[in-house]
Design a protein around this motif. Structure first.
Motif, PDB file in Angstrom:
ATOM      1  N   ASP A 179       7.903   9.281  -0.061  1.00 35.87           N
ATOM      2  CA  ASP A 179       9.311   8.925   0.072  1.00 35.87           C
ATOM      3  C   ASP A 179       9.447   7.407   0.025  1.00 35.87           C
ATOM      4  O   ASP A 179       9.146   6.713   1.001  1.00 35.87           O
ATOM      5  CB  ASP A 179       9.870   9.474   1.390  1.00 35.87           C
ATOM      6  N   GLU A 180       9.878   6.870  -1.113  1.00 38.56           N
ATOM      7  CA  GLU A 180      10.080   5.430  -1.318  1.00 38.56           C
ATOM      8  C   GLU A 180       8.870   4.615  -0.827  1.00 38.56           C
ATOM      9  O   GLU A 180       9.008   3.727   0.013  1.00 38.56           O
ATOM     10  CB  GLU A 180      11.345   4.964  -0.600  1.00 38.56           C
ATOM     11  N   PRO A 181       7.679   4.887  -1.326  1.00 31.15           N
ATOM     12  CA  PRO A 181       6.473   4.245  -0.771  1.00 31.15           C
ATOM     13  C   PRO A 181       6.349   2.758  -1.064  1.00 31.15           C
ATOM     14  O   PRO A 181       5.558   2.073  -0.420  1.00 31.15           O
ATOM     15  CB  PRO A 181       5.336   5.026  -1.445  1.00 31.15           C
ATOM     16  N   THR A 182       7.120   2.238  -2.027  1.00 25.20           N
ATOM     17  CA  THR A 182       7.013   0.817  -2.370  1.00 25.20           C
ATOM     18  C   THR A 182       8.262   0.040  -1.997  1.00 25.20           C
ATOM     19  O   THR A 182       8.410  -1.125  -2.366  1.00 25.20           O
ATOM     20  CB  THR A 182       6.743   0.644  -3.877  1.00 25.20           C
ATOM     21  N   ALA A 183       9.162   0.647  -1.235  1.00 22.81           N
ATOM     22  CA  ALA A 183      10.463   0.025  -0.978  1.00 22.81           C
ATOM     23  C   ALA A 183      10.370  -1.219  -0.101  1.00 22.81           C
ATOM     24  O   ALA A 183      11.114  -2.182  -0.287  1.00 22.81           O
ATOM     25  CB  ALA A 183      11.405   1.040  -0.333  1.00 22.81           C
ATOM     26  N   ASN A 184       9.464  -1.222   0.869  1.00 19.96           N
ATOM     27  CA  ASN A 184       9.445  -2.308   1.856  1.00 19.96           C
ATOM     28  C   ASN A 184       8.107  -3.034   1.910  1.00 19.96           C
ATOM     29  O   ASN A 184       7.716  -3.527   2.967  1.00 19.96           O
ATOM     30  CB  ASN A 184       9.780  -1.748   3.252  1.00 19.96           C
ATOM     31  N   VAL A 185       7.412  -3.091   0.772  1.00 16.45           N
ATOM     32  CA  VAL A 185       6.094  -3.723   0.779  1.00 16.45           C
ATOM     33  C   VAL A 185       6.046  -4.836  -0.272  1.00 16.45           C
ATOM     34  O   VAL A 185       6.894  -4.922  -1.161  1.00 16.45           O
ATOM     35  CB  VAL A 185       4.969  -2.695   0.509  1.00 16.45           C
ATOM     36  N   ASP A 186       5.039  -5.685  -0.152  1.00 16.24           N
ATOM     37  CA  ASP A 186       4.866  -6.778  -1.096  1.00 16.24           C
ATOM     38  C   ASP A 186       4.429  -6.236  -2.463  1.00 16.24           C
ATOM     39  O   ASP A 186       4.026  -5.086  -2.605  1.00 16.24           O
ATOM     40  CB  ASP A 186       3.831  -7.767  -0.560  1.00 16.24           C
ATOM     41  N   GLU A 187       4.504  -7.100  -3.457  1.00 14.73           N
ATOM     42  CA  GLU A 187       4.225  -6.678  -4.827  1.00 14.73           C
ATOM     43  C   GLU A 187       2.796  -6.164  -4.999  1.00 14.73           C
ATOM     44  O   GLU A 187       2.576  -5.162  -5.683  1.00 14.73           O
ATOM     45  CB  GLU A 187       4.466  -7.851  -5.782  1.00 14.73           C
TER      46      GLU A 187
END
Length: 216
Positions: A160-168
């Motif tokens: 569920d949105e695994p890259t939404a709140n992480v750095d590039e």
């Protein structure tokens, strides 16, 4: 390629409100990457939770050729779900990744599986395995949480949105590790995301939801 999920006349709702999900038919291929898209409130997270057997539902779900009704608790061991903001135990990285395996008493070769999973998400096992949870960045927390799920070798991995709140860098590592799980273990990946890179470069199929229904 056969289907791992077959869904017929699925409805899910909270108490007496209108159905949060109302899906006539949906099939998801085995060892594929399926993107779930839609506006906020369209039912994406609810669909992932139903497919993880974490929410009650009406209708029929066939998973890996088996009728799921009444067997959801057993099937949870074959499916794993990663929240957008995962929770880590107040333990070392190693113990977080190993926790699910120990709970399932699947401890044969546990060190190798933990190390392999950390390596898949781009965290050096020798450097990170003994690091406490509070010494991790947000992106590292997400990667450890993913490693814990990869160590289980699930048949289906739902994100569920695994890259939404992480750095590039972490977003890239999460994406790469997920694709490697398909290649190495034959995992079926279902991901809810607004990340256009995922959608354009990695998915085999995109399912669009609107008001809990599949949009054409």
């Amino acid at each position: 390629m056969s289907n791992i999920y077959e869904i017929h006349n699925l409805k899910q709702q909270y108490e007496k409100s209108r159905p949060n999900l109302d899906i006539d038919e949906l099939c998801i291929k085995r060892s594929s990457v399926t993107g779930i898209v839609g506006a906020n409130g369209s039912g994406k997270s609810s669909l992932l939770k139903v497919l993880s057997f974490l929410l009650p539902y009406e209708g029929q779900i066939i998973f890996d050729g088996r009728e799921c009704r009444g067997s959801e608790k057993t099937l949870r061991s074959e499916v794993t779900y990663l929240l957008q903001s995962p929770f880590l135990l107040s333990r070392s990285v190693y113990d977080n990744v190993a926790y699910g395996l120990k709970i399932r008493k699947d401890i044969c070769g546990i060190r190798e599986r933990v190390y392999e999973s950390l390596d898949l998400v781009g965290l050096d096992p020798d450097e990170f395995s003994h690091r406490p949870w509070y010494r991790l960045s947000g992106g590292e927390v997400q990667r450890v949480a993913l490693a814990a799920r990869l160590a289980l070798r699930p048949k289906a991995l739902l994100l569920d949105e695994p890259t939404a709140n992480v750095d590039e860098e972490s977003a890239e590592r999460v994406m790469r590790a997920t694709l490697m799980s398909v290649e190495k273990y034959g995992t079926t990946v279902i991901i809810s995301t607004h990340d256009r890179v995922w959608l354009s470069e990695t998915t085999d199929c995109i399912v669009k939801l609107k008001d809990g229904r599949i949009a054409k």
